[in-house]
Enzyme design. Sequence first.
Site, PDB file in Angstrom:
ATOM      1  N   CYS A 102     -47.754  -4.795  46.243  1.00  0.00           N
ATOM      2  CA  CYS A 102     -46.402  -4.589  46.764  1.00  0.00           C
ATOM      3  C   CYS A 102     -46.147  -5.509  47.933  1.00  0.00           C
ATOM      4  CB  CYS A 102     -46.237  -3.184  47.318  1.00  0.00           C
ATOM      5  SG  CYS A 102     -46.432  -1.904  46.129  1.00  0.00           S
TER       6      CYS A 102
ATOM      7  N   GLU B  26     -41.707 -12.502  39.308  1.00  0.00           N
ATOM      8  CA  GLU B  26     -42.949 -11.964  38.774  1.00  0.00           C
ATOM      9  C   GLU B  26     -42.800 -10.575  38.164  1.00  0.00           C
ATOM     10  OE1 GLU B  26     -46.056 -14.272  41.690  1.00  0.00           O
ATOM     11  OE2 GLU B  26     -45.037 -12.530  42.471  1.00  0.00           O
TER      12      GLU B  26
ATOM     13  N   CYS C  80     -44.266  -3.320  36.270  1.00  0.00           N
ATOM     14  CA  CYS C  80     -43.359  -3.441  37.413  1.00  0.00           C
ATOM     15  C   CYS C  80     -42.543  -4.715  37.219  1.00  0.00           C
ATOM     16  CB  CYS C  80     -44.220  -3.506  38.674  1.00  0.00           C
ATOM     17  SG  CYS C  80     -43.286  -3.803  40.168  1.00  0.00           S
TER      18      CYS C  80
ATOM     19  N   CYS D  38     -35.316  -6.785  54.480  1.00  0.00           N
ATOM     20  CA  CYS D  38     -36.232  -5.861  55.156  1.00  0.00           C
ATOM     21  C   CYS D  38     -37.287  -6.715  55.864  1.00  0.00           C
ATOM     22  CB  CYS D  38     -36.889  -4.922  54.152  1.00  0.00           C
ATOM     23  SG  CYS D  38     -35.656  -4.007  53.206  1.00  0.00           S
TER      24      CYS D  38
ATOM     25  N   CYS E 299     -34.111 -11.672  47.639  1.00  0.00           N
ATOM     26  CA  CYS E 299     -33.403 -10.411  47.896  1.00  0.00           C
ATOM     27  C   CYS E 299     -32.601 -10.541  49.185  1.00  0.00           C
ATOM     28  CB  CYS E 299     -34.410  -9.272  48.030  1.00  0.00           C
ATOM     29  SG  CYS E 299     -33.637  -7.670  48.306  1.00  0.00           S
TER      30      CYS E 299
ATOM     31  N   CYS F 256     -40.965  -7.335  54.380  1.00  0.00           N
ATOM     32  CA  CYS F 256     -41.115  -7.637  52.949  1.00  0.00           C
ATOM     33  C   CYS F 256     -41.098  -9.139  52.694  1.00  0.00           C
ATOM     34  CB  CYS F 256     -40.002  -6.954  52.160  1.00  0.00           C
ATOM     35  SG  CYS F 256     -40.012  -7.355  50.404  1.00  0.00           S
TER      36      CYS F 256
END
Length: 355
Positions: free
Chosen positions: A333, A92, A105, A116, A112, A119
């Site tokens: 976020c 995205e 952004c 984390c 990923c 996230c």
Amino acid sequence: MEKHLFFNYTHDQLADLIKSHGKEKFRAHQLFKWVYEKKELNPENMTNLAKNFRQEVPSIFDFSLPRVVSHLVSQDGTQKFLFEVDKGLTFEAVLIPASDRNTLCVSSEVGCNMACSFCFTGKQKLKRRLSVAEIVGQYMQVVGRISSDIRISNIVFMGMGEPLDNWQSVGPAIELLHDSRGINLSRKKITVSTSGLVPEIPLITEAGVRLAVSLNASNDEVRNQIMPINKKYPLHMLMQACREHARATRDRVTFEYVMLKDVNDEPKNALEVCELVKDVPCKINLIPFNEHPDSGFHRPESKKVYRFQEILLNRGFHTTIRRTMGRDIYAACGQLTSKYDGRPHAQEVATGVLG
Ligand code: SAH
Ligand code: SF4
């Protein structure tokens, strides 16, 4: 002969490629201007190209861009673009409008590997690193779809993925976004955010762009728990890298601090942050956690976030609280994902669906 993906090449690489096809180098410049300045992707319309070259271009280059599979507009004006590459791999980009700027952004990877724990992207292991064309392609597609009075003024690498885990694409993409012969964004309007891959931070310094660091904790103990990368590169190493970046670029580093209820949101954590960053020229951006199912984390109460900010402000640190944008379209976020499973279908919560 296999065609070359146009958006994978920087200006100089394009010139070399065109030369290797027996053409004059300046043809590269002409193509570059048509595509990036005038946003013209059809060689037939590139009127100042010699006719025989114009006819050859489609056999040399493929101008395709990552496919947009959905474009959603939030009540607050945030726009989210979902792209698909290969089969079923999605990522995205989010356009965030403000009175003085329009920030895009972008994602650097699908999924990923940094894992984390808070996230949503980190819950999905790395599926694939994006190519230069897929990164610059996010910008090109968004520009082509938004109204012409919105000018993208800033780019932040804060979408899905860890940009320093994919510098082979992020580096050239930055060159393309910055090149004054094309998109022409100032280096200072481009920000790369990292979870803290310390040895690679000098790449951001050399590229002359802004550095943002996802700090998210005030001591190693908490950071080790929520960001595994901290076990490899603990805070003293990270702070040293930040100091060096600030010294070399004379820029302030942005520290992002996701606020997690009962994990890192106490006044004592704020005091620790002050101590930690005291000799790094910086600004601090507090991001109240955006909840997602099964994360096990919660958003602190607003008064806790304000109290935290106050402590930092009182000690002279430039500290802002990030406004949550685009929550209704899952564009905030940590809500970006490469699949729809496990959350409401984006279209159901959207206020407007374009194209
Ligand atoms: N991988 C890079 C770039 C992504 S930036 C990095 O981590 O810096 C994404 C930002 O959103 C990071 O600062 C991250 O800490 C933050 N974030 C991730 N999940 C979040 C969530 N659920 N709520 C609020 N912020 C989140
Ligand atoms: Fe990756 Fe950044 Fe999410 Fe960590 S916060 S898992 S580095 S995208």
